[in-house]
Design a protein around this motif. Structure first.
Motif, PDB file in Angstrom:
ATOM      1  N   ARG A 208      41.086  28.668  47.174  1.00 12.02           N
ATOM      2  CA  ARG A 208      40.442  28.961  48.461  1.00 12.02           C
ATOM      3  C   ARG A 208      39.062  29.582  48.236  1.00 12.02           C
ATOM      4  NH1 ARG A 208      44.074  32.371  52.361  1.00 12.02           N
ATOM      5  NH2 ARG A 208      42.224  32.041  53.658  1.00 12.02           N
ATOM      6  N   ARG A 209      38.973  30.494  47.281  1.00 15.33           N
ATOM      7  CA  ARG A 209      37.674  31.114  46.985  1.00 15.33           C
ATOM      8  C   ARG A 209      36.685  30.071  46.486  1.00 15.33           C
ATOM      9  NH1 ARG A 209      39.048  35.905  43.007  1.00 15.33           N
ATOM     10  NH2 ARG A 209      36.772  35.948  42.861  1.00 15.33           N
ATOM     11  N   LYS A 210      37.169  29.155  45.652  1.00 16.09           N
ATOM     12  CA  LYS A 210      36.294  28.111  45.132  1.00 16.09           C
ATOM     13  C   LYS A 210      35.831  27.181  46.252  1.00 16.09           C
ATOM     14  CE  LYS A 210      36.059  24.597  41.502  1.00 16.09           C
ATOM     15  NZ  LYS A 210      36.788  23.950  40.377  1.00 16.09           N
ATOM     16  N   MET A 214      31.995  26.519  47.437  1.00 15.45           N
ATOM     17  CA  MET A 214      31.409  25.177  47.476  1.00 15.45           C
ATOM     18  C   MET A 214      30.866  24.865  48.864  1.00 15.45           C
ATOM     19  SD  MET A 214      34.137  23.021  45.134  1.00 15.45           S
ATOM     20  CE  MET A 214      33.287  21.481  45.441  1.00 15.45           C
ATOM     21  N   ALA A 215      31.608  25.278  49.900  1.00 12.05           N
ATOM     22  CA  ALA A 215      31.154  25.036  51.272  1.00 12.05           C
ATOM     23  C   ALA A 215      29.855  25.795  51.554  1.00 12.05           C
ATOM     24  CB  ALA A 215      32.235  25.452  52.265  1.00 12.05           C
ATOM     25  N   ALA A 216      29.786  27.043  51.072  1.00 12.22           N
ATOM     26  CA  ALA A 216      28.571  27.830  51.269  1.00 12.22           C
ATOM     27  C   ALA A 216      27.395  27.213  50.535  1.00 12.22           C
ATOM     28  CB  ALA A 216      28.807  29.262  50.786  1.00 12.22           C
ATOM     29  N   LEU A 217      27.657  26.694  49.314  1.00 12.20           N
ATOM     30  CA  LEU A 217      26.593  26.071  48.528  1.00 12.20           C
ATOM     31  C   LEU A 217      26.085  24.810  49.216  1.00 12.20           C
ATOM     32  CD1 LEU A 217      24.935  25.980  45.922  1.00 12.20           C
ATOM     33  CD2 LEU A 217      26.813  24.716  44.849  1.00 12.20           C
ATOM     34  N   GLU A 218      27.020  23.996  49.724  1.00 19.58           N
ATOM     35  CA  GLU A 218      26.628  22.772  50.414  1.00 19.58           C
ATOM     36  C   GLU A 218      25.850  23.089  51.686  1.00 19.58           C
ATOM     37  OE1 GLU A 218      30.262  20.713  51.016  1.00 19.58           O
ATOM     38  OE2 GLU A 218      30.452  20.075  48.916  1.00 19.58           O
ATOM     39  N   ALA A 219      26.284  24.143  52.388  1.00 23.26           N
ATOM     40  CA  ALA A 219      25.575  24.536  53.610  1.00 23.26           C
ATOM     41  C   ALA A 219      24.156  24.996  53.283  1.00 23.26           C
ATOM     42  CB  ALA A 219      26.341  25.644  54.318  1.00 23.26           C
TER      43      ALA A 219
END
Length: 235
Positions: A208-210, A214-219
């Motif tokens: 979940r942390r990963k 990844m979602a934050a990086l893509e955003a």
């Protein structure tokens, strides 16, 4: 995409399968009050199954800290290695060898003629199933190493940011063998069942942390070109 991100349930199963199956197997572990009254077929099945499941369960815990390089992670890996070697050796002698001797004794029709030979192994202070002090050395080393390794692993994982609940469960469950001084019910099932739940919980937290990272990086990657375009338009 990584294996963990693509198949999260498979990644969780990878660290829970061995201790979970071991916990179930040990529910059926006979209690050897009288060796000649054993259900030998069940005894042999359980001990054959335990031979691979003990080291695989140790590996499951070691995998939780495989990317960690702190002192606690190294102590965890060392503890799990000692547990795997000591407890597998102990269980081979006190489980499989004893079972084969009892099976031969019962088949001979004169089991009492085998008793001295069986007792010599069963009460051996190093390899025995009972030992002279109810704590055969290899079994004692194995169960202490399991608790030592699990506590060290819990420390490393807490330092990595995991929640208190799963790391405390991992550490506490590992003491079941020491509290009950046996891997038959209830010691074994509670120990390895609890460690299976803790391992799955910890792996799920990590996934979940990963995923959030990844979602934050893509955003951020999407937002950066948009911000750049806005700056160009403003100029």
């Amino acid at each position: 995409m990584s294996f963990s991100a693509d198949r999260p349930w498979a990644a969780v199963a990878l660290v829970t399968a061995a201790p979970f199956v071991l916990a179930i197997i040990e529910i059926f572990h006979p209690h050897p009050d009288d060796l000649f009254a054993l259900d030998v077929d069940t005894w042999m099945f359980v001990h054959y199954a335990q031979i691979p499941l003990f080291p695989l369960s140790a590996l499951s815990v070691a995998m939780l800290v495989r990317d960690r390089t702190d002192w606690a992670a190294w102590l965890c890996k060392a503890g799990m290695f000692v547990f795997a070697v000591a407890f597998t050796s102990f269980d081979t002698a006190a489980g499989l060898v004893i079972g084969l001797l009892v099976k031969g004794a019962l088949a001979s029709g004169q089991p009492e003629a085998w008793r001295d030979m069986i007792d010599a192994l069963w009460f051996d202070p190093v390899l025995g199933g009972k030992g002279f002090t109810d704590a055969p050395l290899l079994g004692l080393i194995g169960r202490v190493a399991l608790s030592f390794g699990a506590v060290a692993g819990a420390v490393s994982l807490k330092r990595a940011g995991h929640g208190w609940a799963p790391v405390l469960l991992l550490a506490a469950a590992s003491f079941g063998l020491n509290v009950f001084k046996a891997h038959s019910w209830p010691g074994g099932p509670l120990t390895f069942g609890g460690m299976a739940v803790a391992a799955g919980w910890i792996r799920w937290e990590a996934l979940r942390r990963k995923a959030r990272a990844m979602a934050a990086l893509e955003a951020g990657q999407v937002a950066a070109p948009r911000k750049a375009r806005q700056q160009v338009d403003a100029s």
